[in-house]
Design a protein around this motif. Structure first.
Motif, PDB file in Angstrom:
ATOM      1  N   PRO A  51     -69.385 -16.907 -17.065  1.00  0.00           N
ATOM      2  CA  PRO A  51     -70.267 -17.457 -18.113  1.00  0.00           C
ATOM      3  C   PRO A  51     -70.817 -18.841 -17.776  1.00  0.00           C
ATOM      4  CG  PRO A  51     -67.960 -17.547 -18.778  1.00  0.00           C
ATOM      5  CD  PRO A  51     -67.994 -16.754 -17.517  1.00  0.00           C
ATOM      6  N   ASP A  52     -70.259 -19.543 -16.809  1.00  0.00           N
ATOM      7  CA  ASP A  52     -70.731 -20.892 -16.483  1.00  0.00           C
ATOM      8  C   ASP A  52     -71.904 -20.891 -15.516  1.00  0.00           C
ATOM      9  OD1 ASP A  52     -68.759 -21.916 -18.099  1.00  0.00           O
ATOM     10  OD2 ASP A  52     -67.297 -22.066 -16.469  1.00  0.00           O
ATOM     11  N   ILE A  53     -72.396 -19.728 -15.147  1.00  0.00           N
ATOM     12  CA  ILE A  53     -73.552 -19.655 -14.254  1.00  0.00           C
ATOM     13  C   ILE A  53     -74.758 -20.264 -14.980  1.00  0.00           C
ATOM     14  CG2 ILE A  53     -75.144 -18.054 -13.110  1.00  0.00           C
ATOM     15  CD1 ILE A  53     -72.833 -16.203 -12.620  1.00  0.00           C
ATOM     16  N   PRO A  54     -75.596 -21.012 -14.274  1.00  0.00           N
ATOM     17  CA  PRO A  54     -76.801 -21.591 -14.920  1.00  0.00           C
ATOM     18  C   PRO A  54     -77.631 -20.517 -15.601  1.00  0.00           C
ATOM     19  CG  PRO A  54     -76.483 -22.531 -12.731  1.00  0.00           C
ATOM     20  CD  PRO A  54     -75.462 -21.444 -12.880  1.00  0.00           C
ATOM     21  N   PRO A  55     -78.227 -20.833 -16.748  1.00  0.00           N
ATOM     22  CA  PRO A  55     -78.972 -19.818 -17.523  1.00  0.00           C
ATOM     23  C   PRO A  55     -80.067 -19.128 -16.726  1.00  0.00           C
ATOM     24  CG  PRO A  55     -78.604 -21.789 -18.829  1.00  0.00           C
ATOM     25  CD  PRO A  55     -78.152 -22.136 -17.443  1.00  0.00           C
ATOM     26  N   THR A  56     -80.776 -19.901 -15.893  1.00  0.00           N
ATOM     27  CA  THR A  56     -81.864 -19.277 -15.118  1.00  0.00           C
ATOM     28  C   THR A  56     -81.324 -18.199 -14.201  1.00  0.00           C
ATOM     29  OG1 THR A  56     -83.069 -21.361 -15.152  1.00  0.00           O
ATOM     30  CG2 THR A  56     -83.765 -19.725 -13.528  1.00  0.00           C
ATOM     31  N   LEU A  57     -80.246 -18.539 -13.487  1.00  0.00           N
ATOM     32  CA  LEU A  57     -79.638 -17.564 -12.581  1.00  0.00           C
ATOM     33  C   LEU A  57     -79.021 -16.415 -13.372  1.00  0.00           C
ATOM     34  CD1 LEU A  57     -78.808 -16.689  -9.759  1.00  0.00           C
ATOM     35  CD2 LEU A  57     -76.783 -18.191  -9.945  1.00  0.00           C
ATOM     36  N   LEU A  58     -78.473 -16.746 -14.549  1.00  0.00           N
ATOM     37  CA  LEU A  58     -77.844 -15.713 -15.383  1.00  0.00           C
ATOM     38  C   LEU A  58     -78.878 -14.684 -15.837  1.00  0.00           C
ATOM     39  CD1 LEU A  58     -75.027 -15.092 -16.585  1.00  0.00           C
ATOM     40  CD2 LEU A  58     -75.760 -16.266 -18.659  1.00  0.00           C
ATOM     41  N   SER A  59     -80.049 -15.143 -16.203  1.00  0.00           N
ATOM     42  CA  SER A  59     -81.078 -14.209 -16.653  1.00  0.00           C
ATOM     43  C   SER A  59     -81.567 -13.336 -15.504  1.00  0.00           C
ATOM     44  CB  SER A  59     -82.248 -14.986 -17.262  1.00  0.00           C
ATOM     45  OG  SER A  59     -82.851 -15.826 -16.280  1.00  0.00           O
ATOM     46  N   LYS A  60     -81.628 -13.934 -14.311  1.00  0.00           N
ATOM     47  CA  LYS A  60     -82.042 -13.150 -13.144  1.00  0.00           C
ATOM     48  C   LYS A  60     -81.014 -12.067 -12.821  1.00  0.00           C
ATOM     49  CE  LYS A  60     -84.912 -16.671 -10.900  1.00  0.00           C
ATOM     50  NZ  LYS A  60     -85.104 -17.478  -9.675  1.00  0.00           N
ATOM     51  N   LEU A  61     -79.737 -12.433 -12.945  1.00  0.00           N
ATOM     52  CA  LEU A  61     -78.693 -11.452 -12.670  1.00  0.00           C
ATOM     53  C   LEU A  61     -78.753 -10.284 -13.641  1.00  0.00           C
ATOM     54  CD1 LEU A  61     -75.514 -13.602 -11.824  1.00  0.00           C
ATOM     55  CD2 LEU A  61     -76.670 -11.974 -10.314  1.00  0.00           C
ATOM     56  N   THR A  62     -78.898 -10.593 -14.916  1.00  0.00           N
ATOM     57  CA  THR A  62     -78.898  -9.529 -15.920  1.00  0.00           C
ATOM     58  C   THR A  62     -80.133  -8.650 -15.807  1.00  0.00           C
ATOM     59  OG1 THR A  62     -79.870 -11.083 -17.486  1.00  0.00           O
ATOM     60  CG2 THR A  62     -77.478 -10.812 -17.551  1.00  0.00           C
ATOM     61  N   ALA A  63     -81.189  -9.175 -15.170  1.00  0.00           N
ATOM     62  CA  ALA A  63     -82.408  -8.379 -15.019  1.00  0.00           C
ATOM     63  C   ALA A  63     -82.325  -7.420 -13.837  1.00  0.00           C
ATOM     64  CB  ALA A  63     -83.618  -9.307 -14.848  1.00  0.00           C
ATOM     65  N   LEU A  64     -81.375  -7.653 -12.947  1.00  0.00           N
ATOM     66  CA  LEU A  64     -81.246  -6.784 -11.765  1.00  0.00           C
ATOM     67  C   LEU A  64     -80.729  -5.408 -12.165  1.00  0.00           C
ATOM     68  CD1 LEU A  64     -79.720  -9.293  -9.183  1.00  0.00           C
ATOM     69  CD2 LEU A  64     -82.039  -8.352  -9.182  1.00  0.00           C
ATOM     70  N   PRO A  65     -81.054  -4.373 -11.375  1.00  0.00           N
ATOM     71  CA  PRO A  65     -80.578  -3.009 -11.705  1.00  0.00           C
ATOM     72  C   PRO A  65     -79.050  -2.931 -11.646  1.00  0.00           C
ATOM     73  CG  PRO A  65     -82.338  -2.942 -10.063  1.00  0.00           C
ATOM     74  CD  PRO A  65     -81.931  -4.381 -10.198  1.00  0.00           C
ATOM     75  N   ASP A  66     -78.497  -2.110 -12.471  1.00  0.00           N
ATOM     76  CA  ASP A  66     -77.053  -1.876 -12.475  1.00  0.00           C
ATOM     77  C   ASP A  66     -76.662  -1.064 -11.235  1.00  0.00           C
ATOM     78  OD1 ASP A  66     -74.412  -1.805 -14.075  1.00  0.00           O
ATOM     79  OD2 ASP A  66     -74.777   0.303 -13.547  1.00  0.00           O
ATOM     80  N   ASN A  67     -75.599  -1.476 -10.561  1.00  0.00           N
ATOM     81  CA  ASN A  67     -75.177  -0.802  -9.324  1.00  0.00           C
ATOM     82  C   ASN A  67     -74.896   0.673  -9.557  1.00  0.00           C
ATOM     83  OD1 ASN A  67     -75.397  -3.271  -8.172  1.00  0.00           O
ATOM     84  ND2 ASN A  67     -73.267  -3.433  -7.473  1.00  0.00           N
ATOM     85  N   ASP A  68     -74.231   0.987 -10.665  1.00  0.00           N
ATOM     86  CA  ASP A  68     -73.896   2.385 -10.938  1.00  0.00           C
ATOM     87  C   ASP A  68     -75.156   3.214 -11.161  1.00  0.00           C
ATOM     88  OD1 ASP A  68     -71.041   2.180 -10.815  1.00  0.00           O
ATOM     89  OD2 ASP A  68     -71.140   1.076 -12.711  1.00  0.00           O
ATOM     90  N   GLN A  69     -76.192   2.606 -11.776  1.00  0.00           N
ATOM     91  CA  GLN A  69     -77.438   3.338 -11.982  1.00  0.00           C
ATOM     92  C   GLN A  69     -78.163   3.561 -10.657  1.00  0.00           C
ATOM     93  OE1 GLN A  69     -78.364   4.728 -14.952  1.00  0.00           O
ATOM     94  NE2 GLN A  69     -79.822   5.770 -13.608  1.00  0.00           N
ATOM     95  N   VAL A  70     -78.037   2.565  -9.751  1.00  0.00           N
ATOM     96  CA  VAL A  70     -78.630   2.733  -8.417  1.00  0.00           C
ATOM     97  C   VAL A  70     -77.992   3.924  -7.716  1.00  0.00           C
ATOM     98  CG1 VAL A  70     -78.860   1.688  -6.129  1.00  0.00           C
ATOM     99  CG2 VAL A  70     -79.266   0.314  -8.174  1.00  0.00           C
ATOM    100  N   LEU A  71     -76.667   4.037  -7.825  1.00  0.00           N
ATOM    101  CA  LEU A  71     -75.983   5.167  -7.202  1.00  0.00           C
ATOM    102  C   LEU A  71     -76.366   6.475  -7.885  1.00  0.00           C
ATOM    103  CD1 LEU A  71     -73.952   6.268  -5.176  1.00  0.00           C
ATOM    104  CD2 LEU A  71     -72.112   5.735  -6.805  1.00  0.00           C
ATOM    105  N   ALA A  72     -76.475   6.452  -9.206  1.00  0.00           N
ATOM    106  CA  ALA A  72     -76.875   7.661  -9.936  1.00  0.00           C
ATOM    107  C   ALA A  72     -78.276   8.100  -9.518  1.00  0.00           C
ATOM    108  CB  ALA A  72     -76.810   7.417 -11.442  1.00  0.00           C
ATOM    109  N   ASP A  73     -79.193   7.141  -9.329  1.00  0.00           N
ATOM    110  CA  ASP A  73     -80.549   7.486  -8.877  1.00  0.00           C
ATOM    111  C   ASP A  73     -80.513   8.106  -7.490  1.00  0.00           C
ATOM    112  OD1 ASP A  73     -81.490   6.489 -11.257  1.00  0.00           O
ATOM    113  OD2 ASP A  73     -82.044   4.530 -10.421  1.00  0.00           O
ATOM    114  N   ALA A  74     -79.639   7.579  -6.623  1.00  0.00           N
ATOM    115  CA  ALA A  74     -79.507   8.157  -5.283  1.00  0.00           C
ATOM    116  C   ALA A  74     -78.970   9.580  -5.372  1.00  0.00           C
ATOM    117  CB  ALA A  74     -78.587   7.286  -4.428  1.00  0.00           C
ATOM    118  N   PHE A  75     -78.033   9.809  -6.288  1.00  0.00           N
ATOM    119  CA  PHE A  75     -77.515  11.167  -6.494  1.00  0.00           C
ATOM    120  C   PHE A  75     -78.648  12.114  -6.902  1.00  0.00           C
ATOM    121  CE2 PHE A  75     -72.746  10.271  -7.586  1.00  0.00           C
ATOM    122  CZ  PHE A  75     -72.583   9.755  -6.322  1.00  0.00           C
ATOM    123  N   ALA A  76     -79.509  11.625  -7.781  1.00  0.00           N
ATOM    124  CA  ALA A  76     -80.568  12.485  -8.303  1.00  0.00           C
ATOM    125  C   ALA A  76     -81.554  12.904  -7.217  1.00  0.00           C
ATOM    126  CB  ALA A  76     -81.305  11.777  -9.435  1.00  0.00           C
TER     127      ALA A  76
END
Length: 754
Positions: A118-143
């Protein structure tokens, strides 16, 4: 007629026949000891004739130790796993099955990292949360590929998990009665994340249950989970790869006949399991995950292949004991089952084999019960060997030629038991008859005479005889230091000394010697008793030279093994590697002496040993003790040295008065056989050494010192390690210069220790 029949049958045959029936009932119950024995027999077949390795379109993407070293600690980010799926698909893989379950969210997903920090700077925090979820990336590869996710069953009571998800329905057909009563049943299952399950082309269960001895001999192709019929990982991979049509289960009144995949019947046991026919582990099946991710895999390596993803990394501990007697990565076991299905090489054990085993046991044992009491021991053994060898040979032929598992153990065990029991009864009957004869003869002659005639016990009486023996004593130099290294592992010390003493014993036995006793790390042996051996002195010396040679080889072997262990530890790069044990070089001192001794059974009426007594025994023991002071591995007494003439390389060392003896003894060092004895350089050594000893005894210190230097040079040229010998005489000469000996000094050295 009835009386004759009863007499011919006899109580022995009646009891044996009822015992046979009882044994057959036990076999039908099949207790664990019989199952273990049967499995061991099949393992022996498997190990003697493993399946031949053939190239089939089956491959393993392996998370091996190299991959973990290059990519990082497992589990990897799901994005890396997605890369593996995409690269394998691009390579032309037909379908990909995971021998891994992804039941928890990826802890390295950007959103998860943001939540955990939670102590990550807000700008970096928003960028992180905007990135795709790893599990969804794997699910897309499965598809975008044909992926079969692995699932694992758990032996828990249904409903005891906090969150229990319903399983996806699996389309299948039934041909015959319901198979559920026969299948391996599991109340619950561990599934992958919902997104992964939804995008997968198939779902297979990779569980396998070992036999009671921990060996994985059978794997389920179909099983029951939460009351539903589910396929194992391997058949599910095959189903998806061949178009994804529903499978069918064929049953009869006895259980399963098999499963139908791709319009073909795969035979199984009645419970849905199969016996894989294994090859030894082969790296040709494997593609390192690191090689795939780094682009080092040749193009087309996975084209047209059914791919399994698993691990052989040591730290992940996914290894299974196999019938081949060695552990194998679990994913390779699944791969070999797939190869068996594709090549139709599965081992089979049809239900009728049990009937064959029972009928064979009944026939063989009945033959033994009927004919054994009236046959001679030789004929009985010959007939039994022929019958049992014929059955075992048939069983082995069926394994090799037809891949049918026919138990060789129980019929052989039951028949051998019947033979032993009948033979024991025959022996007891003959012993009773012998007692009757002894009692009858005792009416006419002395019972003591009868005993003497029926059994000669002369060789077991106390007493001995006088013989000329050659005696050998050996001992380990510096054994205390060796034992100190093993103070925390006495079992390892015991194994080391057992192997070492075996080497010494073999050298003695090869030269027809008699081992008298072991005394810790020491050995006493002698020649010319109990069997005559006119060449006993030479035999003892040949044994001693072989002992020294074998001990050198043993030390070299231990150094090589230690180097391999160090290399293995370095390769593993473990943070807490075990402390390395110092490898002490084992040195042996040997003393040999020849003389007249008493040899025979010595001891008491209750306990005695076959041993030798006499002054030459004590001298041989003292000579062994002198080896540590003179630097020679083998020291001979004068009588032994004189008997050898010029057939061995021998050099005089000294005239000593050993502890406990008033008469001095000339001692000699044994260096080798006649090849060394005939060498001109060795002859020069002996001549120079004799001159040195004479000068020493004549008190000519300068001359003795000069010739001692020549002796040292010749020893170095001959590569004979006698530095202690040279140093000892150099020290003596220096001491005698300072304190000259008395006028009656005869050059004899008085030893003060044993």
């Amino acid at each position: 007629m009835a009386q004759w029949f009863t007499k011919w049958i006899g109580w022995v045959r009646v009891i044996a026949f009822f015992g046979l029936l009882f044994g057959l009932i036990i076999r039908i119950g099949d207790p664990q000891p019989l199952e273990t024995l049967r499995n061991a027999s099949f393992d022996f077949y498997h190990q003697s004739k493993p399946r031949e390795l053939t190239q089939l379109p089956v491959a393993i993407i392996d998370v091996d130790d190299t991959s973990i070293e290059e990519i990082g600690q497992w589990p990897w980010p799901r994005t890396r796993v997605a890369d593996m799926v995409q690269l394998a698909t691009a390579q032309g893989a037909v379908a990909i099955a995971f021998d891994i379950v992804f039941s928890e969210p990826d802890r390295l997903s950007p959103a998860q990292i943001a939540q955990d920090n939670p102590d990550i700077p807000p700008t970096l925090l928003s960028k992180l949360t905007a990135l795709p979820d790893n599990d969804q990336v794997l699910a897309d590869a499965f598809a975008k590929s044909r992926v079969i996710v692995g699932q694992t069953t758990v032996r828990t009571i249904a409903g005891n998990r906090e969150e229990k998800r319903e399983m996806a329905k699996v389309a299948h057909a039934l041909i015959g009665p319901s198979p559920l009563p026969y299948l391996l049943a599991f109340p619950d299952i561990v599934q992958n994340l919902p997104a992964l399950e939804a995008n997968a082309a198939g779902r297979g269960i990779f569980n396998a249950l070992p036999d009671p001895d921990g060996v994985y001999r059978r794997l389920p192709l179909v099983m029951s989970v939460q009351g539903q019929i589910r396929l194992g990982l391997t058949p599910e991979l095959l189903r998806v790869a061949t178009g994804g049509d529903p499978f069918a289960v064929r049953t009869n009144e006895a259980g399963l006949e098999g499963i139908v995949l791709a319009r073909q019947l795969i035979p199984t046991a009645h419970d849905g399991t199969v016996w894989p026919y294994l090859t030894p582990s082969s790296r040709s099946r494997y593609v390192s995950a690191a090689d795939l991710l780094k682009g080092r895999v040749p193009q087309g390596r996975l084209a047209g292949h059914l791919v399994l993803v698993g691990t052989s990394a040591i730290g992940l501990e996914d290894f299974r004991a196999t019938p081949l007697g060695v552990a194998m990565a679990g994913v390779e076991v699944h791969a070999q089952v797939l190869e068996n299905i594709m090549a139709k090489t599965l081992l089979v054990r049809p239900n009728y084999t049990i009937a064959i085993e029972l009928v064979t046991t009944f026939i063989l044992c009945t033959l033994v019960i009927i004919f054994a009491p009236s046959l001679s021991a030789r004929l009985l053994i010959s007939l039994s060997v022929v019958l049992l060898a014929g059955y075992v040979g048939t069983s082995y032929y069926l394994f090799v030629g037809k891949r049918v598992l026919l138990d060789p153990s129980f019929p052989v065990l039951a028949t051998a038991t019947a033979i032993i029991l009948i033979s024991t009864v025959n022996y007891l009957r003959e012993e009773r008859q012998r007692r009757e004869i002894r009692s009858a003869f005792g009416q006419y002659v002395s019972p003591d005479l009868v005993d003497q005639l029926t059994q000669d016990r002369g060789t077991l009486s106390l007493g001995g005889e006088s013989r000329e023996l050659t005696l050998l004593f050996s001992d380990v130099r510096g054994f205390t230091a060796i034992a100190e290294e093993f103070r925390d592992d006495p079992e390892a010390l015991t194994m080391l000394m057992n192997e070492f003493l075996t080497i010494l014993s073999r050298a003695i036995m090869d030269q027809k010697g008699t081992i008298d006793k072991f005394m810790g790390d020491a050995v006493m042996a002698f020649w010319n008793a109990p069997l005559d051996n006119p060449d006993h002195a030479r035999a003892a010396c040949r044994a001693a030279l072989k002992m020294i040679e074998d001990v050198h080889a043993f030390n070299a072997k231990r150094r090589r093994e230690a180097a391999r262990r160090r290399k293995a530890r370095a390769g593993q790069k473990r943070k807490s590697a075990p402390a390395r044990r110092k490898i002490h070089r084992i040195k042996v001192g040997i003393g040999i002496n020849t003389g007249q001794c008493v040899v025979g059974n010595m001891g008491s009426d209750m306990r005695f040993d076959y041993t030798a007594l006499g002054d030459p025994v004590n001298v041989a023991s003292r000579l062994e003790g002198q080896s540590r002071y003179y630097g020679a591995s083998i020291i001979l007494g004068e009588a032994t040295a004189r008997a050898l003439a010029e057939t061995f390389a021998i050099m005089e060392l000294d005239v000593v008065r050993v502890v406990g003896k008033a008469v001095p003894e000339t001692i000699f060092a044994l260096f080798g056989d006649e090849t060394l004895a005939r060498a001109p350089l060795f002859a020069a050594l002996c001549a120079t050494n004799s001159a040195m000893l004479q000068a020493y005894r004549d008190r000519q210190w300068d001359q003795a010192e000069s010739q001692l230097a020549e002796v040292s040079a010749l020893l170095d040229k001959l590569k004979l390690n006698m530095a202690d010998y040279v140093e000892m005489y150099s020290g003596r000469i220096a001491d005698l210069r300072i304190a000259p000996p008395p006028g009656d000094w005869d050059g004899v050295f008085a030893s003060t220790s044993k």
